[in-house]
Design an enzyme around this catalytic site. Structure first.
Site, PDB file in Angstrom:
ATOM      1  N   LYS A 145       0.889  -0.929  -0.030  1.00 36.80           N
ATOM      2  CA  LYS A 145      -0.022   0.332  -0.130  1.00 36.80           C
ATOM      3  C   LYS A 145       0.951   1.173  -0.212  1.00 36.80           C
ATOM      4  O   LYS A 145       0.793   2.084  -0.800  1.00 36.80           O
ATOM      5  CB  LYS A 145      -0.931  -0.113   1.613  1.00 36.80           C
ATOM      6  CG  LYS A 145      -2.219  -1.788   1.372  1.00 36.80           C
ATOM      7  CD  LYS A 145      -2.912  -1.023   1.810  1.00 36.80           C
ATOM      8  CE  LYS A 145      -3.017  -1.505   3.573  1.00 36.80           C
ATOM      9  NZ  LYS A 145      -1.815  -2.145   4.226  1.00 36.80           N
TER      10      LYS A 145
ATOM     11  N   ARG B 276      11.612  -1.630  10.993  1.00 34.32           N
ATOM     12  CA  ARG B 276      10.080  -0.968  11.904  1.00 34.32           C
ATOM     13  C   ARG B 276      10.129  -1.898  13.138  1.00 34.32           C
ATOM     14  O   ARG B 276      10.427  -3.775  12.845  1.00 34.32           O
ATOM     15  CB  ARG B 276       9.131  -1.206  11.197  1.00 34.32           C
ATOM     16  CG  ARG B 276       8.653   0.013  10.477  1.00 34.32           C
ATOM     17  CD  ARG B 276       7.374   0.381   9.586  1.00 34.32           C
ATOM     18  NE  ARG B 276       6.165  -0.664  10.438  1.00 34.32           N
ATOM     19  CZ  ARG B 276       5.227  -0.950   9.860  1.00 34.32           C
ATOM     20  NH1 ARG B 276       4.994  -0.005   8.448  1.00 34.32           N
ATOM     21  NH2 ARG B 276       3.959  -1.498   9.838  1.00 34.32           N
TER      22      ARG B 276
ATOM     23  N   ARG C 286      -0.366  -9.218  12.922  1.00 37.65           N
ATOM     24  CA  ARG C 286      -1.131  -8.442  11.942  1.00 37.65           C
ATOM     25  C   ARG C 286      -1.710  -9.462  11.422  1.00 37.65           C
ATOM     26  O   ARG C 286      -2.734  -8.461  10.812  1.00 37.65           O
ATOM     27  CB  ARG C 286       0.301  -7.440  11.952  1.00 37.65           C
ATOM     28  CG  ARG C 286       0.627  -6.634  13.116  1.00 37.65           C
ATOM     29  CD  ARG C 286       1.852  -6.104  12.206  1.00 37.65           C
ATOM     30  NE  ARG C 286       2.409  -5.123  11.246  1.00 37.65           N
ATOM     31  CZ  ARG C 286       2.994  -5.486  10.927  1.00 37.65           C
ATOM     32  NH1 ARG C 286       4.339  -5.551  11.255  1.00 37.65           N
ATOM     33  NH2 ARG C 286       3.384  -4.692   9.524  1.00 37.65           N
TER      34      ARG C 286
HETATM   35  P1  ADP Z   1       1.158  -2.509   7.921  1.00 41.41           P
HETATM   36  O1  ADP Z   1      -0.159  -2.093   7.105  1.00 41.41           O
HETATM   37  O2  ADP Z   1       1.983  -3.159   7.469  1.00 41.41           O
HETATM   38  O3  ADP Z   1       0.328  -3.447   9.500  1.00 41.41           O
HETATM   39  P2  ADP Z   1       0.358   0.204   8.927  1.00 41.41           P
HETATM   40  O4  ADP Z   1       2.154   1.665   9.139  1.00 41.41           O
HETATM   41  O5  ADP Z   1      -0.042   0.317   8.429  1.00 41.41           O
HETATM   42  O6  ADP Z   1       1.263  -0.955   8.863  1.00 41.41           O
HETATM   43  O7  ADP Z   1       0.244   0.185  10.290  1.00 41.41           O
HETATM   44  C1  ADP Z   1       0.866   0.034  11.320  1.00 41.41           C
HETATM   45  C2  ADP Z   1       0.738  -0.553  13.078  1.00 41.41           C
HETATM   46  O8  ADP Z   1      -0.093   0.867  13.276  1.00 41.41           O
HETATM   47  C3  ADP Z   1      -0.604  -1.487  12.726  1.00 41.41           C
HETATM   48  O9  ADP Z   1       0.025  -2.916  13.660  1.00 41.41           O
HETATM   49  C4  ADP Z   1      -1.626  -0.517  14.479  1.00 41.41           C
HETATM   50  O10 ADP Z   1      -1.170  -1.821  15.449  1.00 41.41           O
HETATM   51  C5  ADP Z   1      -1.178   0.692  14.001  1.00 41.41           C
HETATM   52  N1  ADP Z   1      -2.276   1.202  13.227  1.00 41.41           N
HETATM   53  C6  ADP Z   1      -2.295   2.020  11.334  1.00 41.41           C
HETATM   54  N2  ADP Z   1      -3.482   2.874  11.387  1.00 41.41           N
HETATM   55  C7  ADP Z   1      -4.409   1.566  11.987  1.00 41.41           C
HETATM   56  C8  ADP Z   1      -5.709   2.416  12.172  1.00 41.41           C
HETATM   57  N3  ADP Z   1      -6.530   2.548  11.110  1.00 41.41           N
HETATM   58  N4  ADP Z   1      -6.317   1.765  12.887  1.00 41.41           N
HETATM   59  C9  ADP Z   1      -6.285   1.172  14.201  1.00 41.41           C
HETATM   60  N5  ADP Z   1      -4.765   0.450  14.213  1.00 41.41           N
HETATM   61  C10 ADP Z   1      -3.904   1.079  13.001  1.00 41.41           C
END
Ligand code: ADP
Ligand code: ZN
Length: 209
Positions: free
Chosen positions: A13, A155, A166
């Site tokens: 993404k 990360r 996740r």
């Molecule tokens: P990825 O899609 O690779 O898991 P992101 O950078 O989008 O990584 O998100 C990392 C973490 O941030 C998620 O595992 C979650 O804990 C938190 N997070 C991000 N966006 C949201 C959301 N919309 N709602 C709840 N938690 C979120």
């Protein structure tokens, strides 16, 4: 264009958002990037988010909905935006609808769980601007620094145990929103198992850009 990027962690993404942002001239709003910035700055939001993120859990809906609404109300979102990592639950999708935000399209990036684990364990990221890299698929520049000059890091949540968590959370809580938007006729699905370039070509054609 008001676009949502949907897909499991590691679907690409962030990588596709980078290309689409330039092509469409609109901002990408990434909740992951915003939450990690807050964690780095050590704000109250950052401290709260860290408790969840380090375990591979979702940050509570009301917290994330709050920061996204605030961000979308800013001037640079007037002509459209790309949402990366939001909504991630049905209540978050409903909050967006209830706030009167009309989404044009939901781009669903499809990739199998086994590929995700390989991608995420090899993932690196710019500490300053959030640009994603990968040890095999998108190597860091020879300087060892990001194109912006920032430091490249791995990360904390990109370790195998947290990654498996996740993926589980994705299937349980996020995947159902595909149905939510499909019933509104907004979903465009693209296979994201190939290279960055292959996926990007498929994305551009699927969105008719
Ligand atoms: P990825 O899609 O690779 O898991 P992101 O950078 O989008 O990584 O998100 C990392 C973490 O941030 C998620 O595992 C979650 O804990 C938190 N997070 C991000 N966006 C949201 C959301 N919309 N709602 C709840 N938690 C979120
Ligand atoms: Zn950078």
């Amino acid at each position: 264009m008001k676009l949502i990027l949907l897909g499991p962690p590691g679907a690409g993404k962030g990588t596709q958002a980078e290309v689409l942002t330039k092509k469409l001239g609109i901002e990408t709003i990434s909740t992951g990037v915003m939450l990690r910035a807050a964690m780095r700055d050590g704000t109250d939001l950052g401290k709260l988010a860290k408790e969840y993120i380090d375990q591979g859990k979702l940050v509570p809906d009301e917290v994330v909905v709050g920061i996204v609404k605030e961000r979308l109300s800013q001037d640079d979102c007037k002509n459209g935006f790309i949402l990366d990592g939001f909504p991630r639950t049905i209540p978050q999708a409903e909050a967006l609808t209830n706030a009167g935000v009309e989404i044009d399209k939901v781009l669903s990036l499809e990739v199998d769980d086994e590929i995700i684990v390989e991608r995420l364990t090899g993932r690196r990221e710019c500490k300053a601007c959030g640009t994603p890299y990968h040890i095999k698929n998108k190597p860091v520049p020879e300087s060892g620094k990001c194109v912006c000059g920032g430091e490249i890091i791995q990360r904390a949540d990109d370790n195998e145990e947290t990654i498996r968590n996740r993926i589980k959370v994705y299937h349980e809580q996020t995947e159902p929103i595909k149905e939510y938007y499909a019933s509104l006729g907004k979903v465009v699905s693209v296979d994201s198992a190939g290279t960055v370039e292959e996926t990007n070509a498929a994305v551009i054609s699927a969105l008719g850009l």
